[in-house]
Write a protein that holds these residues in place. Structure first.
Motif, mmCIF file in Angstrom:
data_model
loop_
_atom_site.group_PDB
_atom_site.id
_atom_site.type_symbol
_atom_site.label_atom_id
_atom_site.label_comp_id
_atom_site.label_asym_id
_atom_site.label_seq_id
_atom_site.Cartn_x
_atom_site.Cartn_y
_atom_site.Cartn_z
ATOM 1 N N CYS A 198 -5.134 -0.622 -1.158
ATOM 2 C CA CYS A 198 -4.164 -1.272 -2.065
ATOM 3 C C CYS A 198 -3.365 -2.359 -1.361
ATOM 4 O O CYS A 198 -2.810 -3.235 -2.010
ATOM 5 N N LEU A 204 -4.375 -4.196 -8.816
ATOM 6 C CA LEU A 204 -3.861 -2.901 -9.268
ATOM 7 C C LEU A 204 -4.681 -1.769 -8.669
ATOM 8 O O LEU A 204 -5.895 -1.898 -8.489
ATOM 9 N N SER A 205 -4.031 -0.636 -8.428
ATOM 10 C CA SER A 205 -4.763 0.587 -8.134
ATOM 11 C C SER A 205 -4.921 1.362 -9.438
ATOM 12 O O SER A 205 -4.345 0.998 -10.466
ATOM 13 N N VAL A 232 5.097 4.246 -7.069
ATOM 14 C CA VAL A 232 4.398 4.314 -8.358
ATOM 15 C C VAL A 232 3.929 5.753 -8.625
ATOM 16 O O VAL A 232 4.074 6.269 -9.742
ATOM 17 N N GLN A 242 4.933 7.976 -11.746
ATOM 18 C CA GLN A 242 3.899 8.497 -12.653
ATOM 19 C C GLN A 242 4.014 10.019 -12.780
ATOM 20 O O GLN A 242 3.825 10.572 -13.859
ATOM 21 N N LEU A 299 -3.575 4.083 -9.994
ATOM 22 C CA LEU A 299 -2.273 4.709 -10.288
ATOM 23 C C LEU A 299 -1.443 3.829 -11.223
ATOM 24 O O LEU A 299 -0.652 4.338 -12.015
ATOM 25 N N ASP A 300 -1.600 2.521 -11.087
ATOM 26 C CA ASP A 300 -0.769 1.571 -11.841
ATOM 27 C C ASP A 300 -1.182 1.580 -13.306
ATOM 28 O O ASP A 300 -2.326 1.273 -13.631
ATOM 29 N N GLY A 309 0.826 -1.198 0.000
ATOM 30 C CA GLY A 309 0.000 0.000 0.000
ATOM 31 C C GLY A 309 0.860 1.248 0.000
ATOM 32 O O GLY A 309 1.189 1.788 -1.051
ATOM 33 N N ALA A 343 4.551 3.378 -14.535
ATOM 34 C CA ALA A 343 4.894 2.341 -13.558
ATOM 35 C C ALA A 343 3.671 1.509 -13.207
ATOM 36 O O ALA A 343 2.538 1.996 -13.211
ATOM 37 N N VAL A 344 3.920 0.230 -12.905
ATOM 38 C CA VAL A 344 2.875 -0.687 -12.446
ATOM 39 C C VAL A 344 3.397 -1.412 -11.212
ATOM 40 O O VAL A 344 4.401 -2.126 -11.282
ATOM 41 N N GLY A 345 2.722 -1.219 -10.086
ATOM 42 C CA GLY A 345 3.163 -1.831 -8.829
ATOM 43 C C GLY A 345 2.503 -3.165 -8.580
ATOM 44 O O GLY A 345 1.283 -3.286 -8.711
#
Lengths: 274, 274
Positions: free
Chosen positions: B79, B100-101, A87, A91, B103-104, A80, A97-99
Motif C-alpha cells: 500500500c 486504494l487497498s 483505516v 472499518q 480495506l478502503d 502503508g 473509511a478511505v485512505g
C-alpha cells in the motif's frame, strides 16, 4: 465539517482517537482525518539502514531531508502502515473509511523544491535531491465525492508536485490548506501536548485562547514542531476557517474534548465556542 | 473495461506498464490496475528482521504466513511503496490515478482465516494467528464512483474481513473477483513469464489458447504462483468475464501486446479476439 489533524509523534492513542471519530461520524458529523507518521518513519528508516537526516532552515524550521530512498520509506510508513492501520481501526468500528495520500487524485499539490538551505555549524549549505514542497493547491473534487457518498477520507502526505512527483510536505499546513479549501468550521490539530504552552514543557501553562487577528504574536511560544501548527493555524483562520484548536491526542475522546473547549482555541471571539 | 493485474515478482517493468496504461487511458479506455508486491515484501521483511515464512497447504498451494507484524510490513510495501510508486508514475504521465487497498471502502471483503494448515516434513500442522482469507465479496460502489469521475483506480491487497480486519488475500483471485463483479470484457494477468507454458520454464512452449470450458484441465501445466492465476481465470470466465489473458510484464507495451493476442488467451472461441 471538522478536519482533524493528528501528528505522528510518540504517545498518541490512535485507538481512542478512532473510537471518538467513529462516534461523531455515526452522529452525522462530516469529518476528515489527516495524519502524520514521523516517529515511526524514523524507526523504520533506522532499521532499513537509511537513518533520517534533519535539517534546520535559516529561519529556524526543522524538516526532514527527503532523498528518493527516504520518500519511499516515508510512503511505506505514512501511506502503508499508518494510513492502513487507521483505516482498519475505523472499518472495525463500522466507519467506511478511505485512505489516500496527496498523490491520489492529486488531492494535495505544490511546487517541488529540489534544493534546500540547511544551517550546519553556523554555515548555510545548499543540499540537492530533496523531495519536499508546500501544499499550494487542494484539489477538493475527490474529497467532496467521498464525503457526499458517506465515506470518511483519511489523508496523509506525501503531496504531488505540479509534475506528479511525490513530495514531502508538512501535514499541519496541508490540513490547514484543506480546511481553507473546504471552508471547514473547525480545524483541529492533535498532538502529544495539551495545546500551545506559554512555558514549554510545563503543561500547566496552557494558553486557552488566541484571538484570530493576533496569531503571529504567539509564534514565540511555539517550540519545534508546534511552530508549523501555529503557522498552519494562522493560514487557516486568515483563509476563513472558523476556528483552529490545538488539542491533546493522548487522552480518551480527544476530538470531543477539543470540541468542548479543551486545548488552545484560535478564533475570532464570536467563533470561539462555535 | 479492462482489469490489468500485475504481479510483484522480479523483472517486471513498471515504467513500461504505466506508459502503456496511460496511452490506453488517454484513448478513452476504462481501466483498473491491480498489483502485488511479494518480492519487495520479502526483501523489506528480511531487512526489518522479520523474514517471510511460506507454507504449503495439503492441496499444494504456497502462501505467505501472515502474522500481525507481517501484515504491517505487507501494508508498508503493497500500500505504501508499490501502490504510491505506481500512482506517482501514472500521475507523472497525466493519469489521474487513485491508489486504494481492499480495506478502503471495503472494496475487497472476505472471511478471516485465523488458522491455516501447513505441510511440514510430510506432516500437516495447524498454525494460528494468520491474517489471510479469500475475496468473497467486491464492493464496487467506490470503484464505479471513481471510474465514472475519470479516475483510474490502482488496487492492492490486503482485503478487509467482514469484521474490518486486514487480511492477506491472493491478488490474482481478487482481480478475478473484481472483473466478475464489474462484468469486465477483459481480465489480464501480467507476470514475469510470457503466459502459461506447456513445459515450464521453456518460453517456447507457450500455450496460446485455452477454451473457457476447459480451464481446469490445463491446471497441471501451472507451476507455483501460476496456479492461482489459472484458478482465478477459471473463476472469472465462469463468472461471465469475456476473456482472461496471461501476458508478459517484462516487455514494452505489455498491455497492448496482450490485447493484440500475445500470451495465453482463456475464452470462448467467439470471444478470443474480442
Amino acid at each position: 465539517m471538522i478536519i482533524v489533524k493528528v501528528g505522528g509523534s510518540l504517545g498518541i492513542d490512535y485507538d481512542a482517537l478512532c473510537r471518538d471519530i467513529a462516534a461523531l461520524y455515526k452522529a452525522g458529523e462530516k469529518l476528515i482525518l489527516v495524519h502524520g507518521g514521523s516517529a515511526e518513519t524514523n524507526r523504520v528508516a533506522e532499521a532499513l539502514g537509511h537513518p533520517p537526516r534533519f535539517i534546520t532552515s535559516p529561519s529556524g524550521y526543522t524538516s526532514r531531508f527527503t532523498d528518493r530512498e527516504t520518500i519511499e520509506i516515508f510512503e511505506m510508513v505514512y501511506c502503508g502502515k499508518m494510513n492502513k492501520g487507521i483505516v482498519e481501526r475505523l472499518q472495525r468500528l463500522g466507519v467506511n473509511a478511505v485512505g489516500l495520500s496527496g498523490l491520489d487524485g492529486r488531492v494535495f499539490e505544490g511546487k517541488h523544491k529540489d534544493s534546500v538551505r540547511s544551517v550546519e555549524n553556523g554555515k548555510v549549505k545548499l543540499l540537492r535531491g530533496d523531495h519536499t514542497g508546500t501544499v499550494e493547491k487542494v484539489n477538493t473534487h475527490l474529497i467532496e465525492l467521498l464525503l457526499d457518498n458517506g465515506y470518511l477520507p483519511v489523508l496523509t502526505p506525501p503531496a504531488s508536485s505540479y509534475e506528479g512527483v511525490a513530495i514531502n510536505v508538512d501535514g499541519d499546513r496541508a490540513a490547514a490548506a484543506l480546511a481553507t479549501a473546504l471552508k471547514a468550521h473547525t480545524l483541529m490539530m492533535l498532538s502529544n501536548v495539551p495545546g500551545l504552552l506559554r512555558e514549554y514543557p510545563n503543561e500547566d501553562s496552557l494558553i486557552p485562547f488566541i484571538p484570530a487577528t493576533d496569531v503571529e504574536s504567539y509564534m514565540g511560544f511555539a517550540q519545534d514542531r508546534m511552530k508549523k501548527k501555529v503557522l498552519g493555524a494562522a493560514e487557516a483562520v486568515a483563509g476563513g476557517v472558523g476556528r483552529v484548536i490545538f488539542g491533546d491526542a493522548r487522552i480518551e475522546n480527544p476530538v470531543s474534548a477539543a470540541l468542548s473547549g479543551k486545548g488552545t482555541v484560535v478564533a475570532d471571539k464570536a467563533n470561539a465556542a462555535d
